[in-house]
Design a protein around this motif. Structure first.
Motif, mmCIF file in Angstrom:
data_model
loop_
_atom_site.group_PDB
_atom_site.id
_atom_site.type_symbol
_atom_site.label_atom_id
_atom_site.label_comp_id
_atom_site.label_asym_id
_atom_site.label_seq_id
_atom_site.Cartn_x
_atom_site.Cartn_y
_atom_site.Cartn_z
ATOM 1 N N LEU A 191 46.743 52.586 47.638
ATOM 2 C CA LEU A 191 45.615 53.322 46.941
ATOM 3 C C LEU A 191 45.102 52.340 45.926
ATOM 4 O O LEU A 191 45.567 52.048 45.140
ATOM 5 C CB LEU A 191 46.458 54.465 46.217
ATOM 6 N N THR A 192 43.879 52.534 46.360
ATOM 7 C CA THR A 192 42.953 51.760 45.095
ATOM 8 C C THR A 192 42.341 52.589 44.384
ATOM 9 O O THR A 192 42.117 53.735 44.645
ATOM 10 C CB THR A 192 41.724 50.868 45.975
ATOM 11 N N LEU A 193 42.715 52.361 42.621
ATOM 12 C CA LEU A 193 42.217 53.265 41.874
ATOM 13 C C LEU A 193 40.761 52.779 41.548
ATOM 14 O O LEU A 193 40.524 51.753 41.266
ATOM 15 C CB LEU A 193 43.205 53.295 40.643
ATOM 16 N N SER A 194 39.908 53.700 41.360
ATOM 17 C CA SER A 194 38.382 53.309 41.001
ATOM 18 C C SER A 194 37.902 54.347 40.068
ATOM 19 O O SER A 194 38.513 55.652 39.742
ATOM 20 C CB SER A 194 37.900 53.390 42.410
ATOM 21 N N SER A 195 36.835 53.971 39.676
ATOM 22 C CA SER A 195 35.798 54.790 38.800
ATOM 23 C C SER A 195 36.751 55.535 37.607
ATOM 24 O O SER A 195 36.797 56.764 37.551
ATOM 25 C CB SER A 195 35.402 55.847 39.448
ATOM 26 N N LEU A 196 37.274 54.635 36.935
ATOM 27 C CA LEU A 196 38.141 55.111 35.595
ATOM 28 C C LEU A 196 37.388 54.886 34.224
ATOM 29 O O LEU A 196 37.183 53.777 34.136
ATOM 30 C CB LEU A 196 39.373 54.267 35.820
ATOM 31 N N ASP A 197 37.424 55.672 33.468
ATOM 32 C CA ASP A 197 36.797 55.464 32.003
ATOM 33 C C ASP A 197 38.400 55.147 31.203
ATOM 34 O O ASP A 197 39.254 55.856 31.691
ATOM 35 C CB ASP A 197 36.205 56.624 31.580
ATOM 36 N N VAL A 198 38.345 54.090 30.511
ATOM 37 C CA VAL A 198 39.702 53.803 29.862
ATOM 38 C C VAL A 198 39.342 53.909 28.242
ATOM 39 O O VAL A 198 38.351 53.153 27.886
ATOM 40 C CB VAL A 198 40.125 52.364 30.290
ATOM 41 N N LEU A 217 36.581 50.752 34.178
ATOM 42 C CA LEU A 217 37.492 50.121 35.282
ATOM 43 C C LEU A 217 36.757 50.502 36.590
ATOM 44 O O LEU A 217 37.179 51.653 36.972
ATOM 45 C CB LEU A 217 38.985 50.381 35.368
ATOM 46 N N ASP A 218 36.032 49.789 36.979
ATOM 47 C CA ASP A 218 35.401 50.023 38.355
ATOM 48 C C ASP A 218 36.313 50.152 39.539
ATOM 49 O O ASP A 218 36.259 51.319 40.230
ATOM 50 C CB ASP A 218 34.283 49.255 38.793
ATOM 51 N N ALA A 219 37.331 49.319 39.749
ATOM 52 C CA ALA A 219 38.455 49.636 40.664
ATOM 53 C C ALA A 219 39.282 48.510 40.515
ATOM 54 O O ALA A 219 39.135 47.580 39.872
ATOM 55 C CB ALA A 219 37.629 49.322 42.377
ATOM 56 N N ILE A 220 40.630 48.733 40.826
ATOM 57 C CA ILE A 220 41.793 47.861 40.699
ATOM 58 C C ILE A 220 42.764 48.112 42.205
ATOM 59 O O ILE A 220 42.790 49.277 42.634
ATOM 60 C CB ILE A 220 42.733 48.189 39.588
ATOM 61 N N ALA A 221 42.871 47.152 42.853
ATOM 62 C CA ALA A 221 43.379 47.147 44.241
ATOM 63 C C ALA A 221 44.731 47.287 44.003
ATOM 64 O O ALA A 221 45.611 47.109 42.978
ATOM 65 C CB ALA A 221 43.098 45.922 44.750
ATOM 66 N N PRO A 222 45.408 47.870 45.050
ATOM 67 C CA PRO A 222 46.984 47.958 45.062
ATOM 68 C C PRO A 222 47.630 46.704 44.821
ATOM 69 O O PRO A 222 47.242 45.527 45.108
ATOM 70 C CB PRO A 222 47.382 48.474 46.687
ATOM 71 N N ARG A 223 48.814 46.746 43.763
ATOM 72 C CA ARG A 223 49.625 45.616 43.542
ATOM 73 C C ARG A 223 48.873 44.640 42.779
ATOM 74 O O ARG A 223 49.304 43.516 42.604
ATOM 75 C CB ARG A 223 50.190 45.151 44.540
ATOM 76 N N GLN A 224 47.622 44.946 42.071
ATOM 77 C CA GLN A 224 46.830 43.945 41.185
ATOM 78 C C GLN A 224 46.920 44.374 39.931
ATOM 79 O O GLN A 224 47.325 45.334 39.405
ATOM 80 C CB GLN A 224 45.395 44.030 41.973
ATOM 81 N N THR A 225 46.408 43.439 39.017
ATOM 82 C CA THR A 225 46.548 43.484 37.600
ATOM 83 C C THR A 225 45.090 43.275 37.053
ATOM 84 O O THR A 225 44.162 42.572 37.823
ATOM 85 C CB THR A 225 47.516 42.689 36.826
ATOM 86 N N GLU A 226 44.641 44.093 35.930
ATOM 87 C CA GLU A 226 43.259 43.763 35.674
ATOM 88 C C GLU A 226 43.427 43.420 33.925
ATOM 89 O O GLU A 226 44.288 44.122 33.310
ATOM 90 C CB GLU A 226 42.392 44.795 35.762
ATOM 91 N N THR A 227 42.412 42.909 33.633
ATOM 92 C CA THR A 227 42.473 42.882 31.933
ATOM 93 C C THR A 227 41.285 43.378 31.410
ATOM 94 O O THR A 227 40.049 43.184 31.899
ATOM 95 C CB THR A 227 42.395 41.403 31.238
ATOM 96 N N LEU A 228 41.468 44.397 30.472
ATOM 97 C CA LEU A 228 40.450 45.035 30.126
ATOM 98 C C LEU A 228 40.202 44.743 28.526
ATOM 99 O O LEU A 228 40.972 44.596 27.873
ATOM 100 C CB LEU A 228 40.578 46.778 30.110
ATOM 101 N N TYR A 229 38.684 44.723 28.182
ATOM 102 C CA TYR A 229 38.178 44.302 26.826
ATOM 103 C C TYR A 229 38.005 45.478 26.133
ATOM 104 O O TYR A 229 36.944 46.359 26.450
ATOM 105 C CB TYR A 229 37.412 43.226 26.763
#
Length: 250
Positions: A191-198, A217-229
């Motif tokens: 499941l890709t998670l998308s369109s999230l306000d953080v 956070l526009d989108a984060i693919a399955p099993r992926q990591t992202e860094t938010l600022y």
């Protein structure tokens, strides 16, 4: 005992009555009869309440608890301009609502209304969430108190809580221009998670909120990591002791 001719006449009469009912009665009945709907203002068609429950998507008031705002807070981002955030909770684990109205109100030290901002928000199922308003103009007046309230929720729907990314780490640098880096992971396999306000909320030693910030956070693919600022325009009033991250889907 009735004669054969009398029975025949009765049979003709009965057939005539049935024909009148079919030709005249049924059209008249259907011209006045309206099948139950979920918007006819009546409790019918297996509904649990008026236009709610049963086959209706809309739930009845007895099926859920109202969302509640745990606290609200506003922060100055420029002279005469404030951002406001409400920390809210939906205690219903399988019930959500779309486009719920709300009102922020900012008051000065004398208790006089400085600014008011209305909007609509999603109330996600079974989680704590943030309601955010940016760029509230206060002119020369300084707000010291912020209140928040939901309007009446007219349409609750059944639905499960949506998954959110998992927070892996929060690195916060304090100083004159604080900044934070938040690493998040999507643990879903497909499941890709998308369109999230953080949102990140900063608490002091007394566990009182003293700052917050928002990113997208526009989108984060399955099993992926992202860094938010996250950044702030000025130093925090007190040292930070605790950080909290909230996600809000659109």
């Amino acid at each position: 005992m009735a004669s054969w001719s009398a029975k025949r006449r009765f049979g003709y009469f009965l057939a005539f009555v049935v024909l009148v009912v079919l030709v005249v009665g049924l059209p008249v009945f259907f011209s006045f009869y309206k099948s139950p709907t979920c918007a006819d203002g009546e409790k019918n068609g297996g509904e649990k309440g008026i236009d709610c429950g049963g086959s209706c998507v809309r739930l009845c008031p007895a099926d859920f608890a109202a969302p509640r705002a745990l606290w609200s807070y506003s922060a100055r981002i420029a002279p005469g301009i404030y951002n406001a955030l409400a920390y809210a909770e939906n205690p219903n684990q399988s019930v959500y609502a779309e486009k719920v109205g709300y009102t922020f109100r900012l008051y000065d030290s004398a208790g006089l209304l400085v600014a008011e901002k209305r909007g609509e928000t999603l109330v996600p199922a079974g989680q704590k969430f943030a309601v955010f308003e940016s760029g509230i103009r206060t002119g020369q007046r300084v707000p010291l108190k912020t209140t928040f309230e939901f309007s009446d929720v007219s349409e609750w729907k059944s639905g499960k809580a949506t998954p959110n990314p998992r927070v892996l780490s929060i690195d916060l640098e304090q100083g004159d221009s604080p900044r934070a880096e938040v690493k998040v992971s999507n643990d879903s396999a497909n499941l890709t998670l998308s369109s999230l306000d953080v949102f990140i909320i900063i608490y002091d030693e007394a566990d009182s909120r003293m700052a917050f910030s928002k990113t997208r956070l526009d989108a984060i693919a399955p099993r992926q990591t992202e860094t938010l600022y996250f950044t702030w325009p000025g130093a925090f009033p007190r040292p930070s002791v605790r950080k909290e991250v909230l996600f809000m889907a659109h």
